[in-house]
Design a protein around this motif. Structure first.
Motif, mmCIF file in Angstrom:
data_model
loop_
_atom_site.group_PDB
_atom_site.id
_atom_site.type_symbol
_atom_site.label_atom_id
_atom_site.label_comp_id
_atom_site.label_asym_id
_atom_site.label_seq_id
_atom_site.Cartn_x
_atom_site.Cartn_y
_atom_site.Cartn_z
ATOM 1 N N SER A 39 0.843 -1.193 0.000
ATOM 2 C CA SER A 39 0.000 0.000 0.000
ATOM 3 C C SER A 39 0.879 1.245 0.000
ATOM 4 O O SER A 39 1.800 1.360 0.810
ATOM 5 N N VAL A 66 -2.944 -6.210 -5.895
ATOM 6 C CA VAL A 66 -1.970 -6.106 -4.803
ATOM 7 C C VAL A 66 -1.837 -4.638 -4.386
ATOM 8 O O VAL A 66 -2.570 -4.162 -3.520
ATOM 9 N N CYS A 67 -0.907 -3.916 -4.986
ATOM 10 C CA CYS A 67 -0.622 -2.539 -4.556
ATOM 11 C C CYS A 67 -1.800 -1.594 -4.792
ATOM 12 O O CYS A 67 -2.099 -0.755 -3.944
ATOM 13 N N TYR A 115 -5.030 -2.397 -5.009
ATOM 14 C CA TYR A 115 -6.081 -2.782 -4.070
ATOM 15 C C TYR A 115 -5.779 -2.289 -2.652
ATOM 16 O O TYR A 115 -6.611 -1.631 -2.026
ATOM 17 N N GLN A 116 -4.600 -2.610 -2.140
ATOM 18 C CA GLN A 116 -4.278 -2.250 -0.758
ATOM 19 C C GLN A 116 -4.255 -0.730 -0.569
ATOM 20 O O GLN A 116 -4.714 -0.219 0.458
ATOM 21 N N THR A 117 -3.752 -0.015 -1.573
ATOM 22 C CA THR A 117 -3.735 1.446 -1.496
ATOM 23 C C THR A 117 -5.147 2.004 -1.494
ATOM 24 O O THR A 117 -5.476 2.874 -0.677
ATOM 25 N N GLU A 156 -6.892 1.500 1.879
ATOM 26 C CA GLU A 156 -6.391 2.388 2.933
ATOM 27 C C GLU A 156 -6.756 3.847 2.674
ATOM 28 O O GLU A 156 -7.057 4.583 3.615
#
Length: 180
Positions: free
Chosen positions: A79, A107-108, A110-112, A115
């Motif tokens: 993230s 991955v990145c 989605y997580q970003t 948050e």
């Protein structure tokens, strides 16, 4: 509705060989190029991140050429929000609507997105400007990001929403970019 004064384009980890190996890589690169150029016309700032550039390489040259003077935020967390430098730079723009683009969707990105939503930002996932190594993971990431509370948009939809009206030099410039 998004407006140029409240919006920022976040370009996540479009780097090296990884960028060339994602599903529909050339199409995504072209979409990102048009999106960056149109955001510049609209005076929408672009924030760029790079996941472990020592190992994955830097943001692809064709995109960085469009962003002279833009220094990507290097990160190790998937993230972007896991980087204090990223959060500092993001907050410095004082924009609440974030157009999210980049790789990898599941991955990145989605997580970003999750948050950013938790921090109170309005996340607008640009679905034609994200990808993963497989179509399945791209689609899964999009579904999960939407379920987390993001709005889905496309590059063209977002740009015309930012424009609002079909008149003037700004409209002509953005319209020309979209039609490429």
């Amino acid at each position: 509705m998004i407006t140029p004064k409240d919006t920022l384009l976040l370009l996540i980890d479009v780097q090296g060989r990884l960028a060339k190996g994602v599903f529909e890589a050339a199409k995504v690169e072209g979409t990102l190029s048009r999106l960056i150029r149109a955001c510049q016309v609209l005076e929408v700032p672009v924030l760029v991140t790079e996941q472990y550039p020592k190992g994955l390489g830097h943001t692809i040259e064709s995109l960085m050429e469009l962003l002279p003077g833009n220094v990507p935020v290097e990160k190790l967390a998937f993230s972007c929000c896991g980087s204090p430098e990223f959060m500092h730079r993001l907050r410095s723009f004082n924009r609440n609507d974030i157009l999210v683009a980049g790789i990898e969707t599941h991955v990145c990105v989605y997580q970003t997105a999750v948050e950013l939503i938790e921090f109170g930002y309005n996340v607008h996932l640009v679905t034609d400007a994200v990808s993963s190594r497989s179509e399945e993971n791209k689609n899964l990431g999009i579904r999960c990001i939407e379920k987390a509370g993001a709005s889905l948009t496309s590059s063209e939809m977002a740009l015309f929403e930012l424009l609002r009206v079909a008149e003037g030099d700004t409209f002509k410039a953005v319209s020309k970019i979209v039609k490429e």
